[in-house]
Design a protein around this motif. Structure first.
Motif, PDB file in Angstrom:
ATOM      1  N   ASP A 203     -27.894 -48.602   9.713  1.00 48.14           N
ATOM      2  CA  ASP A 203     -28.867 -47.818   9.084  1.00 48.14           C
ATOM      3  C   ASP A 203     -29.103 -46.343   9.842  1.00 48.14           C
ATOM      4  O   ASP A 203     -29.922 -45.602   9.184  1.00 48.14           O
ATOM      5  N   ALA A 204     -28.218 -46.043  10.679  1.00 52.25           N
ATOM      6  CA  ALA A 204     -28.543 -44.848  11.514  1.00 52.25           C
ATOM      7  C   ALA A 204     -28.000 -43.484  10.561  1.00 52.25           C
ATOM      8  O   ALA A 204     -28.970 -42.753  10.608  1.00 52.25           O
ATOM      9  N   VAL A 205     -26.875 -43.664   9.868  1.00 50.89           N
ATOM     10  CA  VAL A 205     -26.484 -42.476   9.090  1.00 50.89           C
ATOM     11  C   VAL A 205     -27.577 -42.218   8.014  1.00 50.89           C
ATOM     12  O   VAL A 205     -27.849 -40.932   7.843  1.00 50.89           O
ATOM     13  N   PRO A 206     -27.688 -43.372   6.971  1.00 49.41           N
ATOM     14  CA  PRO A 206     -28.554 -43.031   5.944  1.00 49.41           C
ATOM     15  C   PRO A 206     -29.901 -42.547   6.478  1.00 49.41           C
ATOM     16  O   PRO A 206     -30.713 -41.590   5.787  1.00 49.41           O
ATOM     17  N   LEU A 207     -30.516 -43.008   7.602  1.00 48.98           N
ATOM     18  CA  LEU A 207     -31.939 -42.753   8.133  1.00 48.98           C
ATOM     19  C   LEU A 207     -31.890 -41.259   8.471  1.00 48.98           C
ATOM     20  O   LEU A 207     -32.995 -40.537   8.327  1.00 48.98           O
ATOM     21  N   TRP A 208     -30.856 -40.903   9.314  1.00 51.22           N
ATOM     22  CA  TRP A 208     -30.734 -39.600   9.801  1.00 51.22           C
ATOM     23  C   TRP A 208     -30.642 -38.622   8.449  1.00 51.22           C
ATOM     24  O   TRP A 208     -31.253 -37.388   8.682  1.00 51.22           O
ATOM     25  N   GLU A 209     -29.859 -38.763   7.528  1.00 51.92           N
ATOM     26  CA  GLU A 209     -29.975 -37.876   6.239  1.00 51.92           C
ATOM     27  C   GLU A 209     -31.241 -37.943   5.693  1.00 51.92           C
ATOM     28  O   GLU A 209     -31.569 -36.802   5.176  1.00 51.92           O
ATOM     29  N   ALA A 210     -31.830 -39.113   5.696  1.00 52.04           N
ATOM     30  CA  ALA A 210     -33.269 -39.085   5.030  1.00 52.04           C
ATOM     31  C   ALA A 210     -34.162 -38.260   5.821  1.00 52.04           C
ATOM     32  O   ALA A 210     -35.004 -37.446   5.286  1.00 52.04           O
ATOM     33  N   LEU A 211     -33.982 -38.116   6.906  1.00 46.71           N
ATOM     34  CA  LEU A 211     -35.125 -37.301   7.774  1.00 46.71           C
ATOM     35  C   LEU A 211     -34.883 -35.917   7.853  1.00 46.71           C
ATOM     36  O   LEU A 211     -35.589 -35.023   7.895  1.00 46.71           O
ATOM     37  N   THR A 212     -33.517 -35.688   7.692  1.00 48.97           N
ATOM     38  CA  THR A 212     -32.968 -34.408   7.362  1.00 48.97           C
ATOM     39  C   THR A 212     -33.536 -33.560   6.219  1.00 48.97           C
ATOM     40  O   THR A 212     -33.917 -32.578   6.062  1.00 48.97           O
ATOM     41  N   ARG A 213     -33.419 -34.445   5.283  1.00 55.13           N
ATOM     42  CA  ARG A 213     -33.660 -34.008   3.914  1.00 55.13           C
ATOM     43  C   ARG A 213     -35.265 -33.867   3.709  1.00 55.13           C
ATOM     44  O   ARG A 213     -35.834 -32.689   3.283  1.00 55.13           O
ATOM     45  N   GLU A 214     -36.184 -34.563   4.182  1.00 58.61           N
ATOM     46  CA  GLU A 214     -37.536 -34.414   4.502  1.00 58.61           C
ATOM     47  C   GLU A 214     -38.271 -33.497   5.434  1.00 58.61           C
ATOM     48  O   GLU A 214     -38.917 -32.653   5.103  1.00 58.61           O
ATOM     49  N   GLY A 215     -37.259 -33.218   6.426  1.00 56.32           N
ATOM     50  CA  GLY A 215     -37.824 -32.574   7.653  1.00 56.32           C
ATOM     51  C   GLY A 215     -37.382 -30.935   7.480  1.00 56.32           C
ATOM     52  O   GLY A 215     -38.024 -30.259   8.238  1.00 56.32           O
ATOM     53  N   THR A 216     -36.274 -30.979   6.936  1.00 55.31           N
ATOM     54  CA  THR A 216     -35.639 -29.342   6.856  1.00 55.31           C
ATOM     55  C   THR A 216     -36.884 -28.394   6.425  1.00 55.31           C
ATOM     56  O   THR A 216     -37.014 -27.124   6.797  1.00 55.31           O
ATOM     57  N   PRO A 217     -37.519 -28.825   5.019  1.00 58.78           N
ATOM     58  CA  PRO A 217     -38.650 -27.811   4.825  1.00 58.78           C
ATOM     59  C   PRO A 217     -39.764 -27.535   5.795  1.00 58.78           C
ATOM     60  O   PRO A 217     -40.194 -26.503   5.789  1.00 58.78           O
ATOM     61  N   TYR A 218     -39.775 -28.400   6.729  1.00 55.52           N
ATOM     62  CA  TYR A 218     -40.563 -28.147   7.716  1.00 55.52           C
ATOM     63  C   TYR A 218     -40.120 -27.270   9.038  1.00 55.52           C
ATOM     64  O   TYR A 218     -41.147 -27.080   9.843  1.00 55.52           O
ATOM     65  N   GLY A 219     -38.839 -27.105   8.886  1.00 58.52           N
ATOM     66  CA  GLY A 219     -38.312 -26.289  10.064  1.00 58.52           C
ATOM     67  C   GLY A 219     -37.689 -27.318  11.023  1.00 58.52           C
ATOM     68  O   GLY A 219     -37.300 -26.661  12.080  1.00 58.52           O
TER      69      GLY A 219
END
Length: 360
Positions: A203-219
């Protein structure tokens, strides 16, 4: 040969500089380590911590086994809470500093540093042999991803219905993050609010990608070991091998508060630690702030009037303070007039109490 975390391909795709750390190939930085450091202080950073060790202690006497094995009073820990503690040798020297999570009444997870977790697991097996408890090293089964920074809760809340608002510092709860089972812990090593997510390797890669998607707009940006080191240094947090070692007791490191003499029964190192608990250590751990621009580094001598009175354990430029900083062991009683010998030049330092930085 260095081991790889489940996120190695992701790090390479992001252009990370990879380095060997405690036998693991880990991202040192992705671009600018100062930008990664600043992102964590102002927004959020995303860390791969899958090199850490996860050791489970289970059974009817798991709590009593840990009370004996470690310096902390783990049987007093409520399920769902975590505690910072240490494992010491019979002479009181620190083998490793740990975070212990009580998952259930009879189930604990001990998180150990990457360089020490095999040694810690072996020690726990030995120390638990007279208790009705089982010790199992499950480090290879887990990935660990951290989101650290003032925007961490906002970012993570977009991927989970877990009650993050009421999750206390040094507590953890099982939850679903982006459809994946995780232990969500409100812990970290940066001096900021944040979360550490223990998940299955797959689950590491898909979770990293999901966090990146949601976190990028916050900086939020990915952050490597260099930023993690400067962040923990500003927060005055010890690093094993620098501020902690088997040659030092918790009292030497100014962390005698983690030793719980009031718990029932004996524990490994108790006699040795009781013998020194009321004796001021020869040297104490302090903070140093450079008056100039040169950076004190690990192993550099600390001097006063030309005489060596200590040694730097960690040092780096501080993005937050705008000056070089260091932690160092200096002779007890020395208060001012300090310098660090940087390649033959005596660079003046101001002595300060730790930490250098404390979040509001």
């Amino acid at each position: 040969m260095s081991r790889s975390t489940p996120l190695r391909d992701v790090h390479e795709s992001l252009g990370a500089t990879l380095t060997d750390f405690a036998g693991w190939l880990m991202p040192l930085r992705y671009g600018s380590e100062s930008a990664e450091h600043t992102a964590v202080r102002q927004a959020a950073g995303l860390f791969d911590l899958s090199h850490m060790g996860e050791i489970f202690v289970t059974g009817p006497q798991a709590a009593l086994a840990l009370d004996y094995a470690l310096v902390g009073h783990l049987s007093a820990l409520a399920p769902g809470r975590a505690r910072y503690t240490m494992i010491v040798n019979p002479a009181g020297g620190v083998i490793d500093d740990l975070i212990v999570y009580r998952l259930q009444d009879d189930e604990f997870m001990v998180v150990a540093n990457a360089s020490n977790y095999e040694k810690v697991a072996d020690e726990l097996v030995t120390r638990a042999k007279d208790f009705d408890a089982t010790v199992e090293d499950r480090s290879d089964q887990y990935a660990l991803i951290a989101v650290q920074g003032p925007k961490a809760q906002e970012i993570l809340s977009r991927l989970t219905d877990a009650d993050l608002e009421n999750l206390k510092y040094y507590a953890g709860l099982p939850g679903v993050v982006d459809g994946r089972q995780a232990l969500i812990a409100r812990t970290g090593y940066t001096g900021e609010d944040g979360f550490e997510l223990f998940v299955a390797n797959q689950d590491a890669v898909p979770l990293w990608e999901a966090l990146t998607r949601e976190g990028t707009p916050y900086g939020m940006i990915p952050a490597g070991l260099s930023a993690r080191d400067t962040l923990r240094l500003e927060a005055g947090m010890p690093l094993y091998g620098n501020e902690l070692s088997t040659g030092l007791t918790p009292f030497d490191a100014g962390l005698g508060r983690v030793v719980k003499f009031d718990k029932p029964g004996d524990f490994v190192g108790r006699a040795a630690l009781e013998a020194v608990k009321d004796t001021p250590p020869r040297r104490r751990l302090v903070g140093l702030v450079a008056q100039g621009r040169r950076v004190p580094r690990h192993g550099y001598p600390v001097t006063k009037d030309g005489a060596v009175v200590g040694e730097v354990t960690s040092g780096a430029p501080s993005q937050t303070l705008g000056k070089p900083i260091a932690m160092a062991y200096v002779d007890t009683g020395v208060q001012d007039g300090l310098a660090v010998d940087i390649r033959g030049s005596q660079e003046p330092m101001d002595l300060v109490e730790l930490p250098f930085y404390r979040r509001k």
